[in-house]
Design a protein around this motif. Structure first.
Motif, PDB file in Angstrom:
ATOM      1  N   GLU A 192     -20.951   1.808  -4.193  1.00  0.00           N
ATOM      2  CA  GLU A 192     -21.061   0.698  -4.741  1.00  0.00           C
ATOM      3  C   GLU A 192     -22.812  -0.156  -4.837  1.00  0.00           C
ATOM      4  OE1 GLU A 192     -16.605  -1.000  -5.074  1.00  0.00           O
ATOM      5  OE2 GLU A 192     -17.653  -1.337  -2.972  1.00  0.00           O
ATOM      6  N   GLU A 193     -23.210   0.937  -3.229  1.00  0.00           N
ATOM      7  CA  GLU A 193     -24.281   0.166  -3.619  1.00  0.00           C
ATOM      8  C   GLU A 193     -25.416   1.092  -3.465  1.00  0.00           C
ATOM      9  OE1 GLU A 193     -27.593   0.170   0.797  1.00  0.00           O
ATOM     10  OE2 GLU A 193     -25.189   0.146   0.818  1.00  0.00           O
ATOM     11  N   VAL A 194     -24.944   1.921  -3.592  1.00  0.00           N
ATOM     12  CA  VAL A 194     -26.509   2.801  -4.981  1.00  0.00           C
ATOM     13  C   VAL A 194     -26.087   2.186  -6.870  1.00  0.00           C
ATOM     14  CG1 VAL A 194     -26.626   5.489  -6.045  1.00  0.00           C
ATOM     15  CG2 VAL A 194     -26.370   4.849  -3.842  1.00  0.00           C
ATOM     16  N   ARG A 195     -25.183   1.924  -6.631  1.00  0.00           N
ATOM     17  CA  ARG A 195     -24.318   1.628  -8.452  1.00  0.00           C
ATOM     18  C   ARG A 195     -25.261  -0.565  -8.338  1.00  0.00           C
ATOM     19  NH1 ARG A 195     -24.554   1.335 -13.821  1.00  0.00           N
ATOM     20  NH2 ARG A 195     -22.756   0.302 -14.386  1.00  0.00           N
ATOM     21  N   ALA A 196     -25.275  -0.722  -7.137  1.00  0.00           N
ATOM     22  CA  ALA A 196     -26.115  -1.954  -7.552  1.00  0.00           C
ATOM     23  C   ALA A 196     -27.148  -1.476  -7.393  1.00  0.00           C
ATOM     24  CB  ALA A 196     -25.437  -3.416  -6.025  1.00  0.00           C
ATOM     25  N   LYS A 197     -28.044  -1.145  -7.238  1.00  0.00           N
ATOM     26  CA  LYS A 197     -29.367  -1.150  -7.057  1.00  0.00           C
ATOM     27  C   LYS A 197     -29.861  -0.478  -8.213  1.00  0.00           C
ATOM     28  CE  LYS A 197     -29.760  -0.252  -1.652  1.00  0.00           C
ATOM     29  NZ  LYS A 197     -30.300   0.914  -1.011  1.00  0.00           N
ATOM     30  N   GLU A 198     -29.074   0.277  -8.752  1.00  0.00           N
ATOM     31  CA  GLU A 198     -28.896   1.277 -10.410  1.00  0.00           C
ATOM     32  C   GLU A 198     -29.400   0.071 -11.044  1.00  0.00           C
ATOM     33  OE1 GLU A 198     -27.500   3.307 -13.667  1.00  0.00           O
ATOM     34  OE2 GLU A 198     -26.719   3.948 -11.840  1.00  0.00           O
ATOM     35  N   LEU A 199     -28.313  -1.080 -11.337  1.00  0.00           N
ATOM     36  CA  LEU A 199     -28.165  -1.905 -12.392  1.00  0.00           C
ATOM     37  C   LEU A 199     -29.118  -2.794 -11.595  1.00  0.00           C
ATOM     38  CD1 LEU A 199     -24.582  -2.605 -11.906  1.00  0.00           C
ATOM     39  CD2 LEU A 199     -25.808  -2.132 -13.723  1.00  0.00           C
ATOM     40  N   ALA A 200     -29.938  -3.769 -10.225  1.00  0.00           N
ATOM     41  CA  ALA A 200     -30.958  -4.949  -9.780  1.00  0.00           C
ATOM     42  C   ALA A 200     -32.043  -4.251 -11.030  1.00  0.00           C
ATOM     43  CB  ALA A 200     -30.504  -5.069  -9.106  1.00  0.00           C
ATOM     44  N   LYS A 201     -32.440  -2.721 -10.461  1.00  0.00           N
ATOM     45  CA  LYS A 201     -33.947  -2.130 -10.672  1.00  0.00           C
ATOM     46  C   LYS A 201     -33.371  -2.298 -12.723  1.00  0.00           C
ATOM     47  CE  LYS A 201     -36.495   2.069 -10.950  1.00  0.00           C
ATOM     48  NZ  LYS A 201     -35.850   3.352  -9.897  1.00  0.00           N
ATOM     49  N   ARG A 202     -33.297  -1.041 -13.463  1.00  0.00           N
ATOM     50  CA  ARG A 202     -32.777  -2.190 -15.110  1.00  0.00           C
ATOM     51  C   ARG A 202     -32.965  -3.428 -15.309  1.00  0.00           C
ATOM     52  NH1 ARG A 202     -26.917   1.061 -16.109  1.00  0.00           N
ATOM     53  NH2 ARG A 202     -27.625  -0.429 -18.384  1.00  0.00           N
ATOM     54  N   ALA A 203     -32.356  -4.438 -14.395  1.00  0.00           N
ATOM     55  CA  ALA A 203     -32.312  -5.780 -14.545  1.00  0.00           C
ATOM     56  C   ALA A 203     -33.682  -6.101 -14.909  1.00  0.00           C
ATOM     57  CB  ALA A 203     -31.214  -7.045 -14.122  1.00  0.00           C
ATOM     58  N   ASP A 204     -34.074  -5.718 -13.409  1.00  0.00           N
ATOM     59  CA  ASP A 204     -35.477  -6.100 -13.523  1.00  0.00           C
ATOM     60  C   ASP A 204     -36.343  -5.382 -14.596  1.00  0.00           C
ATOM     61  OD1 ASP A 204     -37.669  -7.365 -10.722  1.00  0.00           O
ATOM     62  OD2 ASP A 204     -38.828  -5.365 -11.211  1.00  0.00           O
ATOM     63  N   ALA A 205     -36.489  -3.820 -14.886  1.00  0.00           N
ATOM     64  CA  ALA A 205     -37.606  -3.977 -15.990  1.00  0.00           C
ATOM     65  C   ALA A 205     -36.861  -4.367 -17.512  1.00  0.00           C
ATOM     66  CB  ALA A 205     -36.848  -2.670 -16.376  1.00  0.00           C
ATOM     67  N   ILE A 206     -36.395  -5.003 -17.889  1.00  0.00           N
ATOM     68  CA  ILE A 206     -35.645  -5.790 -18.414  1.00  0.00           C
ATOM     69  C   ILE A 206     -36.170  -6.598 -18.763  1.00  0.00           C
ATOM     70  CG2 ILE A 206     -33.478  -6.598 -20.188  1.00  0.00           C
ATOM     71  CD1 ILE A 206     -31.954  -4.892 -19.132  1.00  0.00           C
ATOM     72  N   GLU A 207     -36.229  -7.976 -17.375  1.00  0.00           N
ATOM     73  CA  GLU A 207     -36.715  -8.904 -17.460  1.00  0.00           C
ATOM     74  C   GLU A 207     -38.762  -8.969 -17.589  1.00  0.00           C
ATOM     75  OE1 GLU A 207     -37.393 -12.731 -13.919  1.00  0.00           O
ATOM     76  OE2 GLU A 207     -35.792 -10.925 -13.528  1.00  0.00           O
ATOM     77  N   LYS A 208     -38.971  -7.959 -16.716  1.00  0.00           N
ATOM     78  CA  LYS A 208     -40.300  -7.225 -17.771  1.00  0.00           C
ATOM     79  C   LYS A 208     -41.151  -6.900 -18.214  1.00  0.00           C
ATOM     80  CE  LYS A 208     -41.110  -6.722 -11.997  1.00  0.00           C
ATOM     81  NZ  LYS A 208     -41.783  -6.251 -11.077  1.00  0.00           N
ATOM     82  N   ALA A 209     -40.225  -6.773 -19.182  1.00  0.00           N
ATOM     83  CA  ALA A 209     -40.463  -5.503 -20.300  1.00  0.00           C
ATOM     84  C   ALA A 209     -41.896  -6.937 -21.349  1.00  0.00           C
ATOM     85  CB  ALA A 209     -39.479  -5.131 -21.211  1.00  0.00           C
ATOM     86  N   GLU A 210     -42.404  -5.927 -22.143  1.00  0.00           N
ATOM     87  CA  GLU A 210     -42.854  -7.392 -23.138  1.00  0.00           C
ATOM     88  C   GLU A 210     -41.975  -7.712 -24.197  1.00  0.00           C
ATOM     89  OE1 GLU A 210     -46.262  -5.627 -24.612  1.00  0.00           O
ATOM     90  OE2 GLU A 210     -47.440  -5.098 -22.684  1.00  0.00           O
ATOM     91  N   ASP A 211     -41.365  -6.748 -24.754  1.00  0.00           N
ATOM     92  CA  ASP A 211     -39.604  -6.917 -25.023  1.00  0.00           C
ATOM     93  C   ASP A 211     -38.845  -7.336 -25.353  1.00  0.00           C
ATOM     94  OD1 ASP A 211     -40.435  -4.515 -24.565  1.00  0.00           O
ATOM     95  OD2 ASP A 211     -38.469  -3.826 -26.537  1.00  0.00           O
ATOM     96  N   TYR A 212     -38.674  -9.161 -24.360  1.00  0.00           N
ATOM     97  CA  TYR A 212     -37.728  -9.346 -23.868  1.00  0.00           C
ATOM     98  C   TYR A 212     -36.681  -9.244 -24.735  1.00  0.00           C
ATOM     99  CZ  TYR A 212     -34.171 -12.172 -21.732  1.00  0.00           C
ATOM    100  OH  TYR A 212     -33.232 -12.910 -20.860  1.00  0.00           O
ATOM    101  N   ASP A 213     -35.759  -7.852 -24.005  1.00  0.00           N
ATOM    102  CA  ASP A 213     -34.185  -8.540 -24.772  1.00  0.00           C
ATOM    103  C   ASP A 213     -32.816  -8.522 -24.062  1.00  0.00           C
ATOM    104  OD1 ASP A 213     -31.633  -7.467 -26.081  1.00  0.00           O
ATOM    105  OD2 ASP A 213     -32.460  -4.918 -26.047  1.00  0.00           O
ATOM    106  N   TRP A 214     -33.036 -10.376 -24.220  1.00  0.00           N
ATOM    107  CA  TRP A 214     -31.552 -11.040 -23.433  1.00  0.00           C
ATOM    108  C   TRP A 214     -30.729 -10.723 -23.406  1.00  0.00           C
ATOM    109  CZ3 TRP A 214     -26.862 -14.007 -25.029  1.00  0.00           C
ATOM    110  CH2 TRP A 214     -27.110 -14.619 -24.245  1.00  0.00           C
ATOM    111  N   GLU A 215     -29.927  -9.782 -24.806  1.00  0.00           N
ATOM    112  CA  GLU A 215     -28.294  -9.274 -24.537  1.00  0.00           C
ATOM    113  C   GLU A 215     -28.229  -8.463 -23.947  1.00  0.00           C
ATOM    114  OE1 GLU A 215     -27.612  -8.801 -28.356  1.00  0.00           O
ATOM    115  OE2 GLU A 215     -27.565 -10.322 -29.292  1.00  0.00           O
ATOM    116  N   ALA A 216     -29.743  -7.378 -23.178  1.00  0.00           N
ATOM    117  CA  ALA A 216     -29.294  -6.270 -23.281  1.00  0.00           C
ATOM    118  C   ALA A 216     -29.244  -7.389 -21.458  1.00  0.00           C
ATOM    119  CB  ALA A 216     -30.307  -5.538 -22.777  1.00  0.00           C
ATOM    120  N   GLU A 217     -30.676  -7.752 -20.989  1.00  0.00           N
ATOM    121  CA  GLU A 217     -29.996  -8.483 -19.412  1.00  0.00           C
ATOM    122  C   GLU A 217     -28.562  -8.905 -19.318  1.00  0.00           C
ATOM    123  OE1 GLU A 217     -33.577 -11.242 -16.939  1.00  0.00           O
ATOM    124  OE2 GLU A 217     -32.488 -12.532 -19.353  1.00  0.00           O
ATOM    125  N   GLN A 218     -28.382  -9.686 -20.293  1.00  0.00           N
ATOM    126  CA  GLN A 218     -26.792 -10.781 -19.952  1.00  0.00           C
ATOM    127  C   GLN A 218     -25.665  -9.203 -19.981  1.00  0.00           C
ATOM    128  OE1 GLN A 218     -26.087 -13.635 -19.943  1.00  0.00           O
ATOM    129  NE2 GLN A 218     -28.312 -13.595 -20.174  1.00  0.00           N
TER     130      GLN A 218
END
Length: 635
Positions: free
Chosen positions: A297-323
């Protein structure tokens, strides 16, 4: 020239020199579905290729199929692939790719859905169609439902006379005859849209029926004798018995409460709708669930947090993906929450259960329910699993004791009764009614308390002119005398009221615009209408014992209230139902500025029986006989 080329010797057109594949966007879309189809039906059409030298060939037309073949057989496979070779240069090969992409028209949606329906007629199951065309099971069911629409509906869609969402709404109708009849009716009335179709078919827009059906399960509901017209697109299903549905929801929530107490050791558990509005202010024990993650679960949580951070920093921000990522993180934490509490903590704390907006069970853990202040308050509490018997030690009296809270379900019912009473009283005052209506039209769109598009609680009963089309109604209205038009406007004003409150945090029903309107109505008319709308049986059967006793005290006196204290809650409720309403008493939630009932007035006359076993009618007969005898003696 047609040839066979080993898969490993084929190159994507966009990887050959300047690139001969015109398609850029969507190159990788739907490859899995395409692979499933090729696997089921084999290769039907050759790839168009040009010689790339050294035994390799570049694909000018068919690059997505090439990707599907690689998915099926592997990039280095020797699998022979059918190709048509054209000895052309890069420019000509690029033109082939562009021409094919532009001139290849997709099937009209109706043709596609009819084709799926034909597959079903020829024996293909939903599962086989899903696998063959790489579709989700729900997508197949949606496609088949649209393909089964009546020819009249399909032709109108194909001609562009109706939109896809309108066609989708017709899938709720039982058969072709029903679909055609409704289609003709709404076309004639010039009212053919999704909302009108759903309204005609019985969809209740203000009720979350789909959510509740998802919660109990469609098969389970049908097994209990209920019937469902399933909405595959908006999940606003039509059910034959919403009382049964809500009962099943209550049963499942009650079982969940029992499970939390008996199987998991919580001190108590309760259904949210049964709790007072103040429960959200009760202390809650917080836990850090991340401390209880397993390594996986810890590995899974870190993976999701990393993906959320990448979405937030992306130039073409995807609100639905972040949700979506946020929902996955919340689900992970929620799955860990139950084991984050120790057995010692569970023995002192409780849980609140409800149905969330998607039809899933929602549990809030670690709630510290304050103990009852007295035995009577403890007895008056709404049923819960594992209710603690603890009672607070008596505190010094420092003023008026706080009254128990009303449940949010009762607040909503009282607010409906207030609306009905206000409508009844308002239409007796034409000047005020028209003033209310004009004030609404002159104000902003969202005006609390009045829905002047005539979406108020009285709208379903309103039949002003009898026609459906605006042109017909205009002609009828113009034919009326001015006084008759005013009378109808008064009815519109009454039907536009909607004072409903759905939150237990909002038990002041007369604040804001509802209060302004009710206080402006003549008190005698409003008080009379309120007493006609007030459902005393529902009220006294729903409130805690303490509130029933308080009503008896106000309406009939402190001595009678003290006599009732020793009785059980159902007996007190029955006594209140029989004896309090005749005094003109109303709950505080319904008391307007000009309220004229108890404790202002004192009760008179004999009291009805307090015992539920004896009908109220029998008790009421005694005083009636005495009244009849007196005039006879005077004669």
């Amino acid at each position: 020239m047609d040839i066979k080329v080993p898969l490993k010797m084929l190159k994507f057109g966009h990887e050959d020199g300047e690139g001969i594949n015109a398609r850029v966007a969507g190159r990788d879309d739907g490859i899995a579905a395409l692979a499933a189809n090729l696997n089921a039906n084999g290769q039907i059409e050759n790839l168009v290729v040009k010689d790339a030298g050294d035994g390799f060939f570049s694909v000018a037309n068919g690059n997505r199929r090439l990707a599907a073949f690689r998915m099926m057989y592997g990039e280095g496979a020797d699998q022979p692939i059918g190709c048509t070779l054209h000895q052309v240069d890069n420019d000509k090969a690029f033109e082939y790719s562009l021409t094919t992409a532009i001139t290849a028209e997709q099937l009209h949606p109706v043709d596609q859905y009819e084709a799926f329906a034909r597959l079903e007629e020829h024996g293909k199951t939903e599962e086989e169609i899903a696998q063959q065309y790489g579709m989700a099971h729900k997508q197949v069911r949606q496609a088949l439902a649209l393909g089964r629409l009546s020819p009249m509906i399909r032709n109108a869609w194909r001609k562009g006379e109706i939109k896809a969402e309108v066609a989708q709404a017709f899938t709720l109708a039982a058969d072709h005859q029903s679909q055609d009849k409704l289609f003709k009716k709404l076309v004639k009335e010039n009212d053919l849209d999704r909302h009108s179709i759903r309204a005609e078919l019985g969809v209740k827009p203000n009720e979350d029926i789909g959510v509740l059906v998802n919660f109990v399960g469609m098969d389970a509901y049908r097994a209990r004798g209920g019937h469902v017209a399933e909405d595959l697109f908006k999940e606003q299903h039509i059910v034959s018995d919403d009382v049964l549905l809500k009962a099943m929801v209550g049963e499942r929530l009650a079982k969940e409460c029992d499970r939390l107490v008996v199987d998991h050791g919580w001190q108590w558990a309760a259904v949210e709708a049964d709790l007072p509005k103040s429960w959200r202010s009760w202390p809650t024990t917080r836990v850090d669930v991340e401390k209880f993650f397993t390594p996986e679960e810890e590995v899974r949580a870190k993976e999701l947090a990393k993906r959320a951070d990448a979405i937030e920093k992306a130039e073409d921000y995807d609100w639905e993906a972040e949700q979506a990522i946020g929902a996955q993180i919340d689900a992970l934490k929620a799955s860990v929450m139950p084991r984050a509490f120790s057995d010692k903590q569970k023995a002192k704390l409780g849980c609140v259960v409800a149905v969330d907006g998607d039809g899933n069970l929602e549990v809030q853990y670690g709630i510290n329910r304050p103990p009852a202040a007295s035995a009577s308050e403890a007895a008056a509490r709404s049923p819960t699993a594992g209710e603690p018997p603890e009672i607070k030690s008596p505190a010094k009296k420092t003023g008026k004791a706080a009254e128990p809270d009303l449940s949010q379900a009762l607040i909503q019912r009282l607010s409906v009764q207030l609306t009905i009473a206000a409508e009844t009283a308002l239409i007796q005052d034409p000047d005020l009614a028209i003033s209310v209506l004009l004030a609404k039209f002159a104000s902003n769109m969202n005006t609390d308390g009045i829905q002047a598009s005539v979406n108020g609680l009285g709208a379903s009963k309103l039949d002003l002119l009898g026609a459906k089309k605006f042109a017909d109604n205009l002609e009828l209205a113009r034919a009326l005398k001015p006084a008759a038009r005013v009378e109808l406007l008064v009815l519109v004003a009454g039907a536009a009221l909607n004072f409903q409150r759905f939150s237990s945090n909002d038990d002041n029903l007369l604040k804001g615009n509802p209060g302004l309107i009710c206080d402006a109505i003549k008190p005698e008319a409003m008080n009379s209408a309120l007493r006609g709308a007030f459902d005393s049986k529902d009220y006294f059967s729903s409130v805690p014992k303490a509130l029933s006793l308080a009503a008896i005290k106000e309406a009939l006196g402190a001595d009678i209230a003290r006599q009732q204290e020793k009785n059980k809650t159902p007996e007190i409720a029955a006594f209140a139902i029989a004896n309090v309403p005749p005094t003109g008493w109303l709950p505080e939630s319904l008391r307007i500025k000009g309220y004229d009932g108890p404790p202002v007035k004192k009760a008179t006359g004999k009291l009805a029986s307090a015992r539920p076993k004896k009908p109220a009618k029998a008790a009421a007969k005694k005083p009636a006989k005495k009244v009849a005898k007196k005039p006879a003696k005077k004669k």
